[in-house]
Structure formats: C-alpha cells, structure tokens
Scaffold this motif. Structure first.
Motif, PDB file in Angstrom:
ATOM      1  N   GLY A 235       0.818  -1.210   0.000  1.00  0.00           N
ATOM      2  CA  GLY A 235       0.000   0.000   0.000  1.00  0.00           C
ATOM      3  C   GLY A 235       0.847   1.252   0.000  1.00  0.00           C
ATOM      4  O   GLY A 235       0.480   2.273   0.594  1.00  0.00           O
ATOM      5  N   ALA A 236       1.978   1.204  -0.692  1.00  0.00           N
ATOM      6  CA  ALA A 236       2.951   2.293  -0.626  1.00  0.00           C
ATOM      7  C   ALA A 236       2.503   3.564  -1.322  1.00  0.00           C
ATOM      8  O   ALA A 236       3.055   4.640  -1.057  1.00  0.00           O
ATOM      9  CB  ALA A 236       4.286   1.832  -1.218  1.00  0.00           C
ATOM     10  N   SER A 237       1.521   3.488  -2.204  1.00  0.00           N
ATOM     11  CA  SER A 237       1.099   4.690  -2.927  1.00  0.00           C
ATOM     12  C   SER A 237       0.066   5.509  -2.169  1.00  0.00           C
ATOM     13  O   SER A 237      -0.273   6.616  -2.578  1.00  0.00           O
ATOM     14  CB  SER A 237       0.540   4.313  -4.307  1.00  0.00           C
ATOM     15  OG  SER A 237      -0.636   3.529  -4.174  1.00  0.00           O
TER      16      SER A 237
ATOM     17  N   VAL B 149      -8.332  -7.832   0.928  1.00  0.00           N
ATOM     18  CA  VAL B 149      -7.308  -6.794   1.050  1.00  0.00           C
ATOM     19  C   VAL B 149      -6.779  -6.692   2.476  1.00  0.00           C
ATOM     20  O   VAL B 149      -5.571  -6.569   2.698  1.00  0.00           O
ATOM     21  CB  VAL B 149      -7.866  -5.431   0.577  1.00  0.00           C
ATOM     22  CG1 VAL B 149      -6.902  -4.305   0.925  1.00  0.00           C
ATOM     23  CG2 VAL B 149      -8.112  -5.461  -0.925  1.00  0.00           C
ATOM     24  N   HIS B 150      -7.682  -6.747   3.468  1.00  0.00           N
ATOM     25  CA  HIS B 150      -7.271  -6.489   4.847  1.00  0.00           C
ATOM     26  C   HIS B 150      -6.918  -7.744   5.642  1.00  0.00           C
ATOM     27  O   HIS B 150      -6.162  -7.647   6.614  1.00  0.00           O
ATOM     28  CB  HIS B 150      -8.381  -5.735   5.585  1.00  0.00           C
ATOM     29  CG  HIS B 150      -8.631  -4.365   5.048  1.00  0.00           C
ATOM     30  ND1 HIS B 150      -7.884  -3.275   5.411  1.00  0.00           N
ATOM     31  CD2 HIS B 150      -9.541  -3.898   4.152  1.00  0.00           C
ATOM     32  CE1 HIS B 150      -8.328  -2.192   4.783  1.00  0.00           C
ATOM     33  NE2 HIS B 150      -9.326  -2.553   4.008  1.00  0.00           N
ATOM     34  N   VAL B 151      -7.461  -8.893   5.255  1.00  0.00           N
ATOM     35  CA  VAL B 151      -7.247 -10.105   6.053  1.00  0.00           C
ATOM     36  C   VAL B 151      -6.498 -11.182   5.265  1.00  0.00           C
ATOM     37  O   VAL B 151      -5.408 -11.599   5.653  1.00  0.00           O
ATOM     38  CB  VAL B 151      -8.588 -10.665   6.582  1.00  0.00           C
ATOM     39  CG1 VAL B 151      -8.339 -11.914   7.422  1.00  0.00           C
ATOM     40  CG2 VAL B 151      -9.319  -9.610   7.407  1.00  0.00           C
ATOM     41  N   LYS B 152      -7.053 -11.638   4.160  1.00  0.00           N
ATOM     42  CA  LYS B 152      -6.425 -12.747   3.428  1.00  0.00           C
ATOM     43  C   LYS B 152      -5.049 -12.342   2.884  1.00  0.00           C
ATOM     44  O   LYS B 152      -4.100 -13.145   2.928  1.00  0.00           O
ATOM     45  CB  LYS B 152      -7.342 -13.208   2.286  1.00  0.00           C
ATOM     46  CG  LYS B 152      -6.928 -14.534   1.637  1.00  0.00           C
ATOM     47  CD  LYS B 152      -7.050 -15.692   2.599  1.00  0.00           C
ATOM     48  CE  LYS B 152      -6.707 -17.037   1.948  1.00  0.00           C
ATOM     49  NZ  LYS B 152      -7.740 -17.498   0.995  1.00  0.00           N
ATOM     50  N   ALA B 153      -4.919 -11.124   2.375  1.00  0.00           N
ATOM     51  CA  ALA B 153      -3.615 -10.666   1.881  1.00  0.00           C
ATOM     52  C   ALA B 153      -2.604 -10.594   3.021  1.00  0.00           C
ATOM     53  O   ALA B 153      -1.414 -10.906   2.835  1.00  0.00           O
ATOM     54  CB  ALA B 153      -3.746  -9.299   1.205  1.00  0.00           C
TER      55      ALA B 153
ATOM     56  N   ILE C 138       5.605  -4.182   6.232  1.00  0.00           N
ATOM     57  CA  ILE C 138       4.627  -3.261   6.808  1.00  0.00           C
ATOM     58  C   ILE C 138       3.399  -3.252   5.916  1.00  0.00           C
ATOM     59  O   ILE C 138       3.484  -2.942   4.727  1.00  0.00           O
ATOM     60  CB  ILE C 138       5.195  -1.845   6.948  1.00  0.00           C
ATOM     61  CG1 ILE C 138       6.457  -1.853   7.815  1.00  0.00           C
ATOM     62  CG2 ILE C 138       4.139  -0.910   7.549  1.00  0.00           C
ATOM     63  CD1 ILE C 138       7.123  -0.495   7.968  1.00  0.00           C
ATOM     64  N   PHE C 139       2.266  -3.614   6.491  1.00  0.00           N
ATOM     65  CA  PHE C 139       1.007  -3.647   5.747  1.00  0.00           C
ATOM     66  C   PHE C 139       0.293  -2.308   5.945  1.00  0.00           C
ATOM     67  O   PHE C 139      -0.293  -2.058   6.995  1.00  0.00           O
ATOM     68  CB  PHE C 139       0.133  -4.792   6.250  1.00  0.00           C
ATOM     69  CG  PHE C 139       0.704  -6.149   5.967  1.00  0.00           C
ATOM     70  CD1 PHE C 139       0.370  -6.843   4.816  1.00  0.00           C
ATOM     71  CD2 PHE C 139       1.595  -6.737   6.859  1.00  0.00           C
ATOM     72  CE1 PHE C 139       0.907  -8.094   4.549  1.00  0.00           C
ATOM     73  CE2 PHE C 139       2.132  -7.990   6.607  1.00  0.00           C
ATOM     74  CZ  PHE C 139       1.788  -8.675   5.448  1.00  0.00           C
ATOM     75  N   ALA C 140       0.350  -1.456   4.925  1.00  0.00           N
ATOM     76  CA  ALA C 140      -0.214  -0.116   5.040  1.00  0.00           C
ATOM     77  C   ALA C 140      -1.323   0.146   4.028  1.00  0.00           C
ATOM     78  O   ALA C 140      -1.809   1.274   3.918  1.00  0.00           O
ATOM     79  CB  ALA C 140       0.883   0.943   4.871  1.00  0.00           C
ATOM     80  N   GLY C 141      -1.720  -0.861   3.293  1.00  0.00           N
ATOM     81  CA  GLY C 141      -2.707  -0.667   2.242  1.00  0.00           C
ATOM     82  C   GLY C 141      -4.129  -0.913   2.710  1.00  0.00           C
ATOM     83  O   GLY C 141      -4.387  -1.248   3.864  1.00  0.00           O
TER      84      GLY C 141
END
Length: 240
Positions: free
Chosen positions: A10-12, A107-111, A82-85
C-alpha cells in the motif's frame, strides 16, 4: 554490508508513502507494493537512493486469483514487512453486497495472512524479522456505517496478538499501529462540517498526519522497541 530490506504494502497511499520515506531515512532498503498508481511509485523512486530501492511490485490484493498472482512474483526474502494498504466501505451494513465484503476481506485479512506466510520461512531461518500492520481505531472501537471495515480491522488486531506470541521464540516481532482520524484521501468523503465535528471530539483537537503514523511504525521497526511484540500502538490524539 548489505542493507536490511523492508517491504511496504500500500505504498502509494498517504500513510504508505510516509512510511516509505521514514524507512529510507532510517537506513533500510524499501520495496513497495501498489495497485494502480504507478505514477506515484515512479515519483517516489526518484526520491530514494538507488542502493535503498528494493523494487516495486504491482498487485491487486482484492481477489484470490490476483493475490496468488502477486505472491508468485514477490521475492520472499524480507527482513520486515509493513502492511499499510487497504480501502474502506462507508454505508449501511445491510446495503453491502457480497462483492464489497469479499474485497474488504481479501485486502485487509487474506492478503495479510498469505503475504505473512510467504515471508515467514526466510525470517524464521534468519532468526529475526519484523511485521507491522497499520490497523485502525475502528478495529478496537467499531464504527457505525463502517461495520465490515471495523470487523476486518479487528481481525488484523487479533492476528497481531496471536502471531506475536507464536513467533516470539523465533525473534520475530509482530505489532500494529491503530491510527485515529488521519489527513488522507481515505477520509475525502467527509464534508467539512463532518470533519470539524470529528476533530472537536478528539482531545488533541485535530486530525493526525501520515508522518505521525509513519513515526509510530518507525518506532516499532527500530531497536528502541526490541522488547515490544503482539501490541497495538494507538495513534489517535486521545480519541476513543
């Protein structure tokens, strides 16, 4: 001596971009994941020294097929992730359709699950590692009109607590940052009146900034937090 490598998913986004800059300032080599905003990633790369750029990886994390395709192309050798997306859904819960629910879940759990599983063998072999999740105040407090979003953020928080205990013997730390109201595009749906009402409810009287979230992530990434794992660090100006 080679630099340690940190992957930022989620870097963008506003918070993700701030975290990339913080990680680079702290001497890490940064790898970045993004979905569609390639222009932002190219611009970001120009600001990062060449020896601190660990690659850009495009990937849609919102479906099983696309998530698997992303992981098939992603290197597994990272010292930190780091999960920021992510994205949110604002509206009445009964108005959500299954497709919206699935996208939030993936997006928030399985990834989070699958990417962590992808990088863990290397971290376990090295006997060190650091996993940080950018969660949300709603993962602990819950929010009307954002019920499903609150539930996936709650899942992130309990994932952090459980995995932090499981991986502590391997010297891998797992923590989360739970921001409150932050000045990002994710809150762009709020009217000025709504935003002011929320800020009036925050003891510090304002929304936070992406840099303030990045500072918290930097703390959890660094040696000053070496005895911290399985924790949720709240960055919310006293809002609850």
């Amino acid at each position: 001596m080679s630099r340690k490598r940190c992957l930022i998913l989620g870097a963008s986004g506003g918070i993700g971009e701030a975290i990339v800059h913080r990680v680079v300032e702290d001497g890490w080599a940064a790898g970045v994941q993004y979905y569609t905003n390639e222009e932002k990633i190219r611009s970001m790369q120009q600001d990062v020294p060449k020896d601190q750029w660990a690659g850009a990886f495009q990937g849609d994390l919102s479906t099983e097929e696309d998530l698997n395709a992303f992981l098939n192309l992603l290197p597994a050798e990272w010292d930190a992730v780091i999960f920021a997306g992510g994205h949110m859904y604002s509206g009445m819960f009964q108005d959500m359709d299954a497709e919206d629910m699935d996208a939030l879940y993936y997006v928030h759990v399985k990834a989070l699950w699958m990417t962590t599983r992808h990088v863990l063998p290397y971290m376990i072999q090295q006997k060190h590692g650091n996993i940080i999740v950018i969660s949300s105040i709603f993962g602990t407090e819950g929010a009307s009109m954002e019920v499903a979003y609150s539930s996936v953020k709650g899942a992130q928080n309990t994932f952090v607590k459980g995995l932090g205990r499981e991986l502590a013997p391997s010297h891998i730390r797992v923590n989360a940052v739970a921001p409150g109201l932050i000045q990002t595009k994710m809150n762009g749906h709020l009217t000025l009146e709504d935003l002011q009402a929320l800020e009036n409810d925050i003891p510090m009287g304002r929304a936070g900034t992406p840099d303030e979230v990045a500072d918290a992530a930097g703390f959890l990434l660094g040696g000053a937090s070496r005895y911290v794992t399985g924790q949720i660090l709240h960055v919310n100006g006293g809002w609850s």
